[in-house]
Design a protein around this motif. Structure first.
Motif, mmCIF file in Angstrom:
data_model
loop_
_atom_site.group_PDB
_atom_site.id
_atom_site.type_symbol
_atom_site.label_atom_id
_atom_site.label_comp_id
_atom_site.label_asym_id
_atom_site.label_seq_id
_atom_site.Cartn_x
_atom_site.Cartn_y
_atom_site.Cartn_z
ATOM 1 N N SER A 1 40.597 43.870 69.096
ATOM 2 C CA SER A 1 41.589 43.012 69.390
ATOM 3 C C SER A 1 42.032 42.249 68.179
ATOM 4 C CB SER A 1 41.112 42.173 70.398
ATOM 5 O OG SER A 1 41.793 41.006 70.701
ATOM 6 N N SER B 1 42.339 56.885 65.117
ATOM 7 C CA SER B 1 42.014 57.084 66.692
ATOM 8 C C SER B 1 40.309 56.946 66.672
ATOM 9 C CB SER B 1 42.653 58.397 66.859
ATOM 10 O OG SER B 1 42.004 59.460 66.594
ATOM 11 N N GLN B 2 40.007 56.784 67.806
ATOM 12 C CA GLN B 2 38.475 56.953 68.005
ATOM 13 C C GLN B 2 38.152 58.183 67.966
ATOM 14 O OE1 GLN B 2 37.193 55.207 71.810
ATOM 15 N NE2 GLN B 2 38.503 53.202 71.339
ATOM 16 N N LYS C 1 46.194 53.827 72.251
ATOM 17 C CA LYS C 1 45.625 52.709 72.407
ATOM 18 C C LYS C 1 44.017 53.214 72.309
ATOM 19 C CE LYS C 1 48.625 51.282 76.181
ATOM 20 N NZ LYS C 1 48.695 51.052 77.648
ATOM 21 N N SER C 2 43.471 54.295 72.015
ATOM 22 C CA SER C 2 42.125 54.599 71.673
ATOM 23 C C SER C 2 41.621 54.393 70.172
ATOM 24 C CB SER C 2 41.806 55.874 72.022
ATOM 25 O OG SER C 2 42.396 56.643 71.591
ATOM 26 N N THR C 3 42.307 53.187 69.649
ATOM 27 C CA THR C 3 42.223 53.078 68.283
ATOM 28 C C THR C 3 40.857 52.395 67.771
ATOM 29 O OG1 THR C 3 44.367 52.396 68.313
ATOM 30 C CG2 THR C 3 43.036 51.353 66.453
ATOM 31 N N ASN D 1 38.749 49.841 70.071
ATOM 32 C CA ASN D 1 39.882 49.074 70.701
ATOM 33 C C ASN D 1 40.056 47.788 70.445
ATOM 34 O OD1 ASN D 1 40.650 51.365 72.435
ATOM 35 N ND2 ASN D 1 39.012 50.874 73.827
ATOM 36 N N SER E 1 48.531 44.896 64.800
ATOM 37 C CA SER E 1 48.822 45.610 65.990
ATOM 38 C C SER E 1 50.120 46.400 65.663
ATOM 39 C CB SER E 1 49.146 44.891 67.198
ATOM 40 O OG SER E 1 47.602 44.162 67.429
#
Length: 102
Positions: free
Chosen positions: A47, A10-11, A63-65, A45, A53
Motif C-alpha cells: 500500500s 511481481s511477487q 496486483k500481485s506486486t 501487495n 502506484s
C-alpha cells in the motif's frame, strides 16, 4: 521528510524466479556485522503512495506486486544491478514507513 527508494516486481518474480530470501538474509547479516539498523522492508501487495502506484501501473505490473522499500538509495541501486528485472524509483513521506503487517 523521509526519502524512500524501492525495487518492485511481481511477487512471482521475487518469490519464484530470484533468490530474494537469500539476498535479504545476507543483507541483514551484513547490517548486523556493522551494527547497522535494518532500514529496508520486503512488502507483498504494498500500500504505497499514489505516485508510486502510477509508476508501477505504467510498467504493467499486476496486483500481485512485491516491493523492497529502503531508506538506503545505494542498496536499491545495488539490488537493481543484482536482480536487473525490477522497477526502481523513489518517493517522499513525512512519516517513517511502517509496513501494515508488522
Amino acid at each position: 521528510m523521509y526519502n524512500y527508494y524501492f525495487a518492485a516486481a511481481s511477487q512471482n518474480f521475487f518469490l519464484d524466479q530470484e533468490p530474494i530470501e537469500e539476498i535479504l538474509r545476507e543483507r541483514i547479516n551484513y547490517y548486523r556485522t556493522f551494527n547497522k539498523e535494518v532500514d529496508f522492508w520486503f512488502i507483498l501487495n504494498p500500500s504505497i503512495p499514489i505516485s508510486l502506484s502510477k509508476s508501477l501501473s505504467n510498467n504493467k505490473l499486476n496486483k500481485s506486486t512485491a516491493a523492497i522499500i529502503s531508506l538506503d538509495k545505494q542498496f536499491i541501486q545495488w539490488l537493481k544491478l543484482r536482480i536487473v528485472f525490477v522497477h526502481t524509483g523513489s518517493f517522499e513521506s513525512k512519516s517513517l514507513f511502517i509496513p501494515e503487517n508488522n
